[in-house]
Write an enzyme that holds these catalytic residues in place. Structure first.
Site, PDB file in Angstrom:
ATOM      1  N   LYS A  49      24.041  79.731  31.160  1.00 55.81           N
ATOM      2  CA  LYS A  49      25.028  80.467  31.966  1.00 55.81           C
ATOM      3  C   LYS A  49      24.350  81.565  32.769  1.00 55.81           C
ATOM      4  O   LYS A  49      23.412  82.197  32.287  1.00 55.81           O
ATOM      5  CB  LYS A  49      26.072  81.087  31.032  1.00 55.81           C
ATOM      6  CG  LYS A  49      27.085  81.964  31.760  1.00 55.81           C
ATOM      7  CD  LYS A  49      27.961  82.747  30.810  1.00 55.81           C
ATOM      8  CE  LYS A  49      27.767  84.228  31.040  1.00 55.81           C
ATOM      9  NZ  LYS A  49      28.737  85.068  30.310  1.00 55.81           N
ATOM     10  N   GLU A  74      28.520  80.680  37.416  1.00 55.36           N
ATOM     11  CA  GLU A  74      29.651  81.598  37.234  1.00 55.36           C
ATOM     12  C   GLU A  74      29.661  82.695  38.300  1.00 55.36           C
ATOM     13  O   GLU A  74      29.002  83.724  38.145  1.00 55.36           O
ATOM     14  CB  GLU A  74      29.593  82.239  35.837  1.00 55.36           C
ATOM     15  CG  GLU A  74      30.753  83.207  35.605  1.00 55.36           C
ATOM     16  CD  GLU A  74      30.751  83.863  34.224  1.00 55.36           C
ATOM     17  OE1 GLU A  74      29.815  83.639  33.442  1.00 55.36           O
ATOM     18  OE2 GLU A  74      31.694  84.605  33.942  1.00 55.36           O
ATOM     19  N   LYS A  88      32.167  77.949  36.567  1.00 56.11           N
ATOM     20  CA  LYS A  88      32.958  78.886  35.754  1.00 56.11           C
ATOM     21  C   LYS A  88      33.492  79.979  36.673  1.00 56.11           C
ATOM     22  O   LYS A  88      32.854  81.005  36.871  1.00 56.11           O
ATOM     23  CB  LYS A  88      32.076  79.474  34.650  1.00 56.11           C
ATOM     24  CG  LYS A  88      32.757  80.536  33.796  1.00 56.11           C
ATOM     25  CD  LYS A  88      32.006  80.776  32.504  1.00 56.11           C
ATOM     26  CE  LYS A  88      32.560  81.955  31.740  1.00 56.11           C
ATOM     27  NZ  LYS A  88      32.049  82.043  30.368  1.00 56.11           N
TER      28      LYS A  88
HETATM   29  P1  13P Z   1      35.548  86.647  29.419  1.00 57.04           P
HETATM   30  O1  13P Z   1      36.327  85.421  29.104  1.00 57.04           O
HETATM   31  O2  13P Z   1      35.704  87.743  28.394  1.00 57.04           O
HETATM   32  O3  13P Z   1      35.736  87.112  30.840  1.00 57.04           O
HETATM   33  O4  13P Z   1      34.016  86.264  29.270  1.00 57.04           O
HETATM   34  C1  13P Z   1      33.584  85.046  29.722  1.00 57.04           C
HETATM   35  C2  13P Z   1      32.195  85.153  30.151  1.00 57.04           C
HETATM   36  O5  13P Z   1      31.326  84.513  29.626  1.00 57.04           O
HETATM   37  C3  13P Z   1      31.892  86.062  31.259  1.00 57.04           C
HETATM   38  O6  13P Z   1      30.569  85.933  31.648  1.00 57.04           O
END
Ligand code: 13P
Length: 353
Positions: free
Chosen positions: A136, A177, A219
């Protein structure tokens, strides 16, 4: 590894009725969350907490993968196995956060660029050897009337695409993300405009860096009004705006979209995911969750650092995971929620990293 192997891992992460547990808080962030509950943050207490999450009985019915932080992937469970192995034994795919955080973007006040590309190839190689099969990287986009700037969006998109191509080279599925933050008074329309622009820029950069879209997951944030917006949006509005924005900007080759919760309370994060999945019309990708706070908060609260409450913490995680599993196939209902303390007041200001 061929791109078809990457694709099979990506598809396994969005298997029917399943989503991802994001448990990759950095040490300072997890320490802050512990402190609000009076839990001491030590290497041992963090290890115990992560072991509680990762060995939750039957969680693999709803959790396909778990994202770890560097400290966690190097830790062992109480029976001496690495925590990554404890996950694999449960049927949960180990993942790893590989960015090194959002840092101020030089020349652009109040904007950040996510760092971590230096040495990333070698780190990915090491993480793969430790069992990680997906990764990620989180870019952070602040919204005002004037922000984000083009420079901020393109610098973050470029870094995300460079990260994603290095992951694929190292046989690791990248989760891309780009998070448009909920902080501020902006409207849902402004969130849709910015999210669309950011996604467009990210896919342009992914194409330029030759990222195989079938071997990655996206994401994103949901399209939602800022926390301080005077007018809140209905679940239906959020669902319609989110799906419209994704349809316009996310290529259908991407196997799955796994939302972050972004500070929404646990029930609302489930209700929104469910509403999106219930909308009619084409949805070429699996739509599921990769929640941090919205999955963990009730478990952290129930455990509270007490050994005797480890089973209660696991029950709370199981419950939230099962509700989100239902939401990922549009089968969640408000009645499934007992009156609960899923959004205790102490965590309303918690931020992710
Ligand atoms: P949240 O669901 O708490 O926003 O965290 C997800 C995440 O991995 C953010 O990088």
């Amino acid at each position: 590894m061929s791109s078809s192997h990457l694709e099979s891992v990506a598809r396994a992460l969005v298997a029917e009725g399943k989503g991802i547990l994001a448990a990759d808080e950095t040490v300072p962030t997890l320490t802050k969350r512990f402190q609000t509950l009076g839990i001491q943050s030590t290497e041992q207490s963090r290890r115990t907490y992560r072991e509680m999450l990762f060995t939750c009985p039957d969680a693999a019915k709803f959790i396909s993968g778990a994202i770890m932080y560097d400290e966690t992937i190097r830790q062992k469970s109480s029976d001496g196995r690495p925590l990554a192995e404890a996950l694999t034994a449960q049927g949960i795919i180990p993942g790893i956060k590989v960015d090194t955080g959002a840092k101020p973007l030089a020349g652009f006040p109040n904007e950040t660029v996510t760092e971590g590309l230096d040495g990333l190839r070698e780190r990915l190689r090491d993480y793969h050897a430790m069992g990680a099969r997906f990764a990620k990287w989180r870019a952070v986009i602040h919204v005002t009337d004037a922000l984000p700037t083009f420079a901020c969006v393109s610098a973050n998109a470029h870094a995300l695409a460079r990260y994603a191509s290095l992951c694929q080279e190292q046989e690791v599925v990248p989760i891309v993300e780009p998070e448009v933050l909920m902080d501020g008074p902006h409207t849902i329309d402004r969130c849709e405009e910015v999210t669309g622009m950011v996604l467009h820029s990210v896919f342009h950069a992914l194409f330029a860096q030759r990222v195989a879209l079938e071997g990655m997951l996206l994401k994103p944030n949901m399209v939602i009004a800022g926390k301080e917006c005077a007018r809140s949006s209905s679940e239906e509005e959020v669902a319609a705006a989110t799906l419209r924005c994704l349809r316009r900007h996310v290529l259908p080759t991407v196997p799955g979209i796994v939302f972050l919760s972004g500070g929404q309370n646990a029930c609302l994060a489930s209700a929104h995911l469910n509403a999106i999945n219930r909308l009619p019309g084409p949805k070429p990708w699996k739509i599921s969750f990769s929640y941090g706070r919205a999955l963990q908060d009730p478990a952290l609260e129930a455990w509270h650092g007490r050994d005797q409450d480890l089973p209660a913490g696991q029950q709370a995680l199981y419950r939230r995971a099962s509700l989100n599993g239902a939401a990922s196939v549009g089968k969640y209902t408000a009645e499934m929620e007992a009156a609960s303390a899923d959004d205790p007041p102490h965590r309303r200001d918690w931020r992710d990293d």
